[in-house]
Design a protein around this motif. Structure first.
Motif, PDB file in Angstrom:
ATOM      1  N   TRP A  13       0.934  -1.262   0.148  1.00  0.00           N
ATOM      2  CA  TRP A  13      -0.123   0.010  -0.073  1.00  0.00           C
ATOM      3  C   TRP A  13       0.725   1.111   0.048  1.00  0.00           C
ATOM      4  N   GLU A  14       0.272   2.260  -0.622  1.00  0.00           N
ATOM      5  CA  GLU A  14       1.162   3.604  -0.616  1.00  0.00           C
ATOM      6  C   GLU A  14       0.754   4.185   0.821  1.00  0.00           C
ATOM      7  N   ALA A  15       1.214   5.129   1.004  1.00  0.00           N
ATOM      8  CA  ALA A  15       1.117   5.822   2.493  1.00  0.00           C
ATOM      9  C   ALA A  15      -0.401   6.455   2.611  1.00  0.00           C
ATOM     10  N   LEU A  16      -0.932   6.257   3.781  1.00  0.00           N
ATOM     11  CA  LEU A  16      -2.255   6.667   4.145  1.00  0.00           C
ATOM     12  C   LEU A  16      -2.534   7.913   3.868  1.00  0.00           C
ATOM     13  N   GLU A  17      -3.523   8.466   3.180  1.00  0.00           N
ATOM     14  CA  GLU A  17      -3.697   9.701   3.048  1.00  0.00           C
ATOM     15  C   GLU A  17      -5.141  10.103   3.817  1.00  0.00           C
ATOM     16  N   PHE A  18      -5.171  11.331   4.399  1.00  0.00           N
ATOM     17  CA  PHE A  18      -6.458  11.869   5.001  1.00  0.00           C
ATOM     18  C   PHE A  18      -7.097  12.747   4.037  1.00  0.00           C
ATOM     19  N   ASN A  19      -8.502  12.374   3.897  1.00  0.00           N
ATOM     20  CA  ASN A  19      -9.100  13.147   3.078  1.00  0.00           C
ATOM     21  C   ASN A  19     -10.124  14.113   4.087  1.00  0.00           C
ATOM     22  N   ALA A  20      -9.666  15.384   4.222  1.00  0.00           N
ATOM     23  CA  ALA A  20     -10.220  16.493   4.851  1.00  0.00           C
ATOM     24  C   ALA A  20     -11.763  16.792   4.580  1.00  0.00           C
ATOM     25  N   ASP A  21     -11.869  16.782   3.020  1.00  0.00           N
ATOM     26  CA  ASP A  21     -13.469  16.999   2.806  1.00  0.00           C
ATOM     27  C   ASP A  21     -14.364  15.876   3.238  1.00  0.00           C
ATOM     28  N   GLY A  22     -13.682  14.494   2.998  1.00  0.00           N
ATOM     29  CA  GLY A  22     -14.873  13.446   3.403  1.00  0.00           C
ATOM     30  C   GLY A  22     -14.466  12.907   4.879  1.00  0.00           C
ATOM     31  N   LYS A  23     -13.417  13.432   5.491  1.00  0.00           N
ATOM     32  CA  LYS A  23     -13.235  13.079   6.983  1.00  0.00           C
ATOM     33  C   LYS A  23     -13.018  11.697   7.096  1.00  0.00           C
ATOM     34  N   HIS A  24     -12.242  11.149   6.274  1.00  0.00           N
ATOM     35  CA  HIS A  24     -11.756   9.822   6.199  1.00  0.00           C
ATOM     36  C   HIS A  24     -10.423   9.367   5.756  1.00  0.00           C
ATOM     37  N   TRP A  25      -9.690   8.285   6.145  1.00  0.00           N
ATOM     38  CA  TRP A  25      -8.539   7.896   5.507  1.00  0.00           C
ATOM     39  C   TRP A  25      -8.563   6.987   4.319  1.00  0.00           C
ATOM     40  N   THR A  26      -7.516   7.036   3.624  1.00  0.00           N
ATOM     41  CA  THR A  26      -7.527   6.302   2.273  1.00  0.00           C
ATOM     42  C   THR A  26      -6.262   5.696   2.028  1.00  0.00           C
ATOM     43  N   ALA A  27      -6.344   4.455   1.751  1.00  0.00           N
ATOM     44  CA  ALA A  27      -5.012   3.651   1.300  1.00  0.00           C
ATOM     45  C   ALA A  27      -5.322   2.942   0.004  1.00  0.00           C
ATOM     46  N   ARG A  28      -4.300   3.214  -0.975  1.00  0.00           N
ATOM     47  CA  ARG A  28      -4.327   2.824  -2.595  1.00  0.00           C
ATOM     48  C   ARG A  28      -3.260   1.742  -2.429  1.00  0.00           C
ATOM     49  N   LEU A  29      -3.319   0.736  -3.283  1.00  0.00           N
ATOM     50  CA  LEU A  29      -2.427  -0.312  -3.589  1.00  0.00           C
ATOM     51  C   LEU A  29      -1.424   0.409  -4.176  1.00  0.00           C
ATOM     52  N   ALA A  30      -0.115   0.056  -4.284  1.00  0.00           N
ATOM     53  CA  ALA A  30       1.103   0.426  -5.145  1.00  0.00           C
ATOM     54  C   ALA A  30       0.895  -0.277  -6.391  1.00  0.00           C
ATOM     55  N   LEU A  31       0.603  -1.565  -6.353  1.00  0.00           N
ATOM     56  CA  LEU A  31       0.481  -2.290  -7.602  1.00  0.00           C
ATOM     57  C   LEU A  31      -0.814  -2.664  -7.942  1.00  0.00           C
ATOM     58  N   ARG A  32      -1.014  -2.986  -9.357  1.00  0.00           N
ATOM     59  CA  ARG A  32      -2.349  -3.301  -9.932  1.00  0.00           C
ATOM     60  C   ARG A  32      -2.714  -4.789  -9.629  1.00  0.00           C
ATOM     61  N   LEU A  33      -4.054  -5.071  -9.295  1.00  0.00           N
ATOM     62  CA  LEU A  33      -4.469  -6.385  -9.310  1.00  0.00           C
ATOM     63  C   LEU A  33      -4.921  -6.859 -10.563  1.00  0.00           C
ATOM     64  N   SER A  34      -4.826  -8.171 -10.541  1.00  0.00           N
ATOM     65  CA  SER A  34      -5.193  -8.788 -11.820  1.00  0.00           C
ATOM     66  C   SER A  34      -6.699  -8.694 -11.860  1.00  0.00           C
ATOM     67  N   ALA A  35      -7.066  -8.776 -13.123  1.00  0.00           N
ATOM     68  CA  ALA A  35      -8.658  -9.143 -13.390  1.00  0.00           C
ATOM     69  C   ALA A  35      -9.447 -10.202 -12.605  1.00  0.00           C
ATOM     70  N   ARG A  36      -8.650 -11.243 -12.108  1.00  0.00           N
ATOM     71  CA  ARG A  36      -9.199 -12.324 -11.501  1.00  0.00           C
ATOM     72  C   ARG A  36      -9.268 -11.888  -9.962  1.00  0.00           C
ATOM     73  N   GLU A  37      -8.189 -11.200  -9.449  1.00  0.00           N
ATOM     74  CA  GLU A  37      -8.293 -10.691  -8.098  1.00  0.00           C
ATOM     75  C   GLU A  37      -9.513  -9.970  -7.949  1.00  0.00           C
ATOM     76  N   VAL A  38      -9.649  -9.015  -8.750  1.00  0.00           N
ATOM     77  CA  VAL A  38     -10.611  -7.905  -8.753  1.00  0.00           C
ATOM     78  C   VAL A  38     -12.023  -8.638  -8.806  1.00  0.00           C
ATOM     79  N   ALA A  39     -12.205  -9.561  -9.665  1.00  0.00           N
ATOM     80  CA  ALA A  39     -13.567 -10.338  -9.801  1.00  0.00           C
ATOM     81  C   ALA A  39     -13.751 -10.955  -8.369  1.00  0.00           C
ATOM     82  N   ALA A  40     -12.861 -11.350  -7.846  1.00  0.00           N
ATOM     83  CA  ALA A  40     -12.893 -12.299  -6.647  1.00  0.00           C
ATOM     84  C   ALA A  40     -13.352 -11.230  -5.257  1.00  0.00           C
ATOM     85  N   GLY A  41     -13.367 -10.106  -5.489  1.00  0.00           N
ATOM     86  CA  GLY A  41     -13.341  -8.947  -4.444  1.00  0.00           C
ATOM     87  C   GLY A  41     -12.257  -8.307  -3.765  1.00  0.00           C
TER      88      GLY A  41
END
Length: 90
Positions: A13-41
């Motif tokens: 995961w990339e560094a956590l980010e605080f979204n001041a507008d939405g008042k929540h924290w977000t983490a985004r993957l540094a690498l892409r998921l495969s289509a099968r992984e996305v389909a699996a949830g």
């Protein structure tokens, strides 16, 4: 509210980010998921009301990602993913 994260996600995961507008924290993957992984949830971004909740969600997603190869009985791939999460090469 303190916007400095106290918890850390795994290196998937990339560094956590605080979204001041939405008042929540977000983490985004540094690498892409495969289509099968996305389909699996598996998710490429997770959210939480605080940094700790966001990190807990990354841990849950990391576990799903590491166990994903077991769906096809690929124990070696699952071991490689666990090794990667522990700091080794993928």
């Amino acid at each position: 509210m303190d916007t400095e994260p106290t918890a850390r996600a795994s290196r998937r995961w990339e560094a956590l980010e605080f979204n001041a507008d939405g008042k929540h924290w977000t983490a985004r993957l540094a690498l892409r998921l495969s289509a099968r992984e996305v389909a699996a949830g598996l998710e490429s971004a997770v959210y939480g009301p605080d940094a700790d909740a966001c990190v807990r969600e990354t841990v849950r997603q990391d576990r799903l990602w590491a166990e994903f190869p077991l769906r096809t009985q690929d124990r070696d791939a699952a071991r490689r993913r666990l090794h990667y999460l522990a700091g080794g090469a993928l």
